[in-house]
Design an enzyme around this catalytic site. Structure first.
Site, short mmCIF file in Angstrom:
data_model
loop_
_atom_site.label_atom_id
_atom_site.label_comp_id
_atom_site.label_asym_id
_atom_site.label_seq_id
_atom_site.Cartn_x
_atom_site.Cartn_y
_atom_site.Cartn_z
N LYS A 134 0.79 -1.24 0.00
CA LYS A 134 0.00 0.00 0.00
C LYS A 134 0.82 1.29 0.00
O LYS A 134 0.49 2.26 0.68
CB LYS A 134 -0.94 0.02 1.22
CG LYS A 134 -2.00 -1.06 1.18
CD LYS A 134 -2.87 -1.05 2.40
CE LYS A 134 -2.14 -1.55 3.62
NZ LYS A 134 -3.03 -1.89 4.74
N ASP A 139 -5.62 -5.51 10.58
CA ASP A 139 -6.95 -4.85 10.59
C ASP A 139 -8.09 -5.84 10.33
O ASP A 139 -9.20 -5.66 10.83
CB ASP A 139 -7.00 -3.67 9.59
CG ASP A 139 -6.53 -4.01 8.19
OD1 ASP A 139 -6.08 -5.14 7.96
OD2 ASP A 139 -6.61 -3.13 7.31
#
Ligand code: BGC
Length: 526
Positions: free
Chosen positions: A212, A247
């Site tokens: 990312k 997450d």
């Protein structure tokens, strides 16, 4: 078909829409106008339109977009490949080489709502970094205060030490604001770190690769809990990192707090990934104990699915281009076809391709330089634009027009809008179908009669039809005897991390005289 009939067409009839769009596109070109060609219908110009119609134009557009279409058969085939890759990740013989890593998380059970305590949480994983203070009241009630901090690009790709120092500084600022910096209490801290990590216990995790857009030096292969704790200690902050979760795990935990049938956590945001509850007897790489519950949450890291070339047949030239110009070429192939970090860029590349083939923005050929900057620049078409464009229903295209104006197309025609919306729909639908097929693999594998997947992430939250498209394709892919539900997880990555930290801390405090921390954390949570 005459253009004045278009407003009565079912809006989902994409083919007719594009046919119409291409039709109008020629119109625009012929009439030399840039405003709402579609509305100029019941005029004498109609004859002109008919005479000059080039039906092959819509075929050309369709041909470009055909490469994005994935049939149900192809999805089913992909599901088989994903399952094989997952098994490779779980087997000690193949784990090292496997693309889909299937990391055991050392979280063994879901919360039951009775967890009590006050903990800090740090949430790092996307464009923003959050610090949270969470109070779990033990009766399924949670109180939370949080602050968002920006991670500057220079830190995202700089020295790892600076990154962790920055996190500690943000934590200090937050604690000061909350008046807990000098309270004399040492706060347990849960760290949501949303990057692939090989965990060795609940409070030790080696980063295997950045994703990312992050690429800080000196962090890969290091224990990120240790790096964080060192930065916290350096600043003299009274906090101890007791657990690290991905997450997806936070999302699963937060959702399970309210719905005990939750067995999956899914993120569809800047990146994509899923975790699920797996039986220990299928986790060959498990090195912990085999006591009850004989299960562990597995962080699949499915974003890396396809890194060994097994998704080659489904990728388009746009996917390849997105990959090549990314910070991590050849990596996170599945993620790059699905997640928010890349979706807008795929759309931009298709728009450019159509434009270069003179199939789009025909009225703007003379003013290329006006919008060159946005459209010709990597990242110039944001993923949030895809959501905005797709919120338009009907033929007014007010949102789409705004987006196009934002990227420099002044007074876009009806056709420009229709075609851009069609592109957005195809790209996001493909993403939803790929994610849906991945989720179906997990659901079928778990095999229980009722399964809830907790889902979070900006793409899922804000895209107007992502959920619907996912569910639609899953209906035919999930085994008929399983009832599944997708539930939006309410702030999972923060709350879930807090729940894990809370229980880890309690067990540690309770048993520290008699048991070592490593063993305790490995058997969380009962
Ligand atoms: C990371 C995962 C994370 C996902 C969603 C991916 O790029 O590798 O660890 O869960 O993004 O944030």
């Amino acid at each position: 078909m005459s253009l004045d009939l278009v407003s009565t067409l079912p809006y989902d009839s994409i083919t007719s829409l594009v046919r119409k769009a291409a039709y109008g596109l020629v119109t625009t070109c012929i009439l030399g106008t840039a405003v709402y060609a579609g509305y100029r219908v019941a005029s004498p110009e109609k004859h002109l339109i008919r005479r000059h119609r080039h039906p092959e134009l819509n075929d050309q557009i369709e041909k470009v977009l055909d490469s994005l279409k994935i049939s149900d058969e192809q999805l089913i085939h992909m599901m088989h490949i994903l399952e094989e890759e997952m098994n490779a990740g779980l087997s000690p013989a193949t784990h090292k080489k496997a693309s889909v890593k299937m990391f055991p998380t050392y979280v063994r059970n879901i919360p039951n709502g009775t967890e009590v305590g006050q903990v800090l949480a740090l949430d790092l994983g996307g464009t923003n970094f959050r610090v949270l203070l969470i109070d779990l009241h033990g009766n399924s009630k949670i109180e939370l205060t949080s602050k968002i901090f920006v991670i500057p690009q220079s830190i995202m790709i700089g020295d790892g030490k600076h990154l962790f120092r920055h996190l500690a500084e943000c934590l200090e600022e937050f604690m000061e604001k909350e008046n807990i910096l000098n309270s004399g209490t040492c706060y347990p801290l849960g760290f949501t770190f949303s990057f692939p990590c090989q965990q060795e216990s609940l409070a030790s995790a080696r980063l295997t690769a950045w994703t990312k857009g992050f690429s800080c030096s000196g962090v890969v292969n290091e224990d990120v809990v240790k790096l964080l704790q060192e930065a916290i200690n350096e600043k003299g902050i009274n906090a101890k990192c007791v657990s690290l979760v991905n997450d997806t795990v936070g999302t699963l935990m937060a959702c399970a707090y309210k719905d005990p049938s939750t067995a999956i956590g899914l993120i569809l945001g800047t990146g994509t990934n899923a975790c699920y509850i797996e039986s220990l007897d299928r986790v060959g790489t498990w090195d912990g104990d085999y006591n009850e519950p004989k299960q562990v949450i597995i962080n699949t890291e499915w974003g890396a699915f396809g890194d060994n070339g097994r998704l080659k047949h489904l990728r388009t030239k746009y996917d390849e281009e997105v990959d090549i110009s990314s910070i991590n070429p050849g990596k996170q192939i599945f993620e790059k076809m699905i997640s928010g970090m890349y979706m807008g860029e795929i759309v931009r590349l298709i728009i450019l391709d159509l434009l270069q083939h003179e199939l789009l923005f025909l009225g703007h050929r003379d003013t290329y330089s006006d919008y060159k900057a946005a459209l010709y620049n990597r990242g110039g078409f944001y993923t949030k634009f895809v959501s905005t464009v797709e919120t338009d229903e009907g033929i007014k295209f007010s949102n789409t027009r705004r987006v196009l104006e934002d990227i420099g197309i002044q007074n876009p025609t009806y056709d420009d809008c229709a075609i851009v919306q069609h592109i957005c729909r195809q790209v996001s639908k493909r993403a939803a179908r790929l994610a849906g097929a991945g989720l179906a693999v997990l659901i079928n594998r778990i095999g229980k009669s009722n399964i809830t997947a907790g889902v979070d992430g900006s793409l899922y939250r804000f895209h107007p039809r992502f959920k619907r498209n996912m569910e639609r394709c899953m209906e035919s892919l999930v085994n008929k005897d399983i009832k599944f539900k997708l539930t939006l997880s309410d702030d999972g990555s923060g709350k879930g991390a807090a729940m894990v930290a809370c229980v880890a801390e309690r067990i540690f405090e309770h048993d520290k005289e008699t048991a070592d921390y490593e063993t305790l954390t490995k058997s969380l949570i009962n």
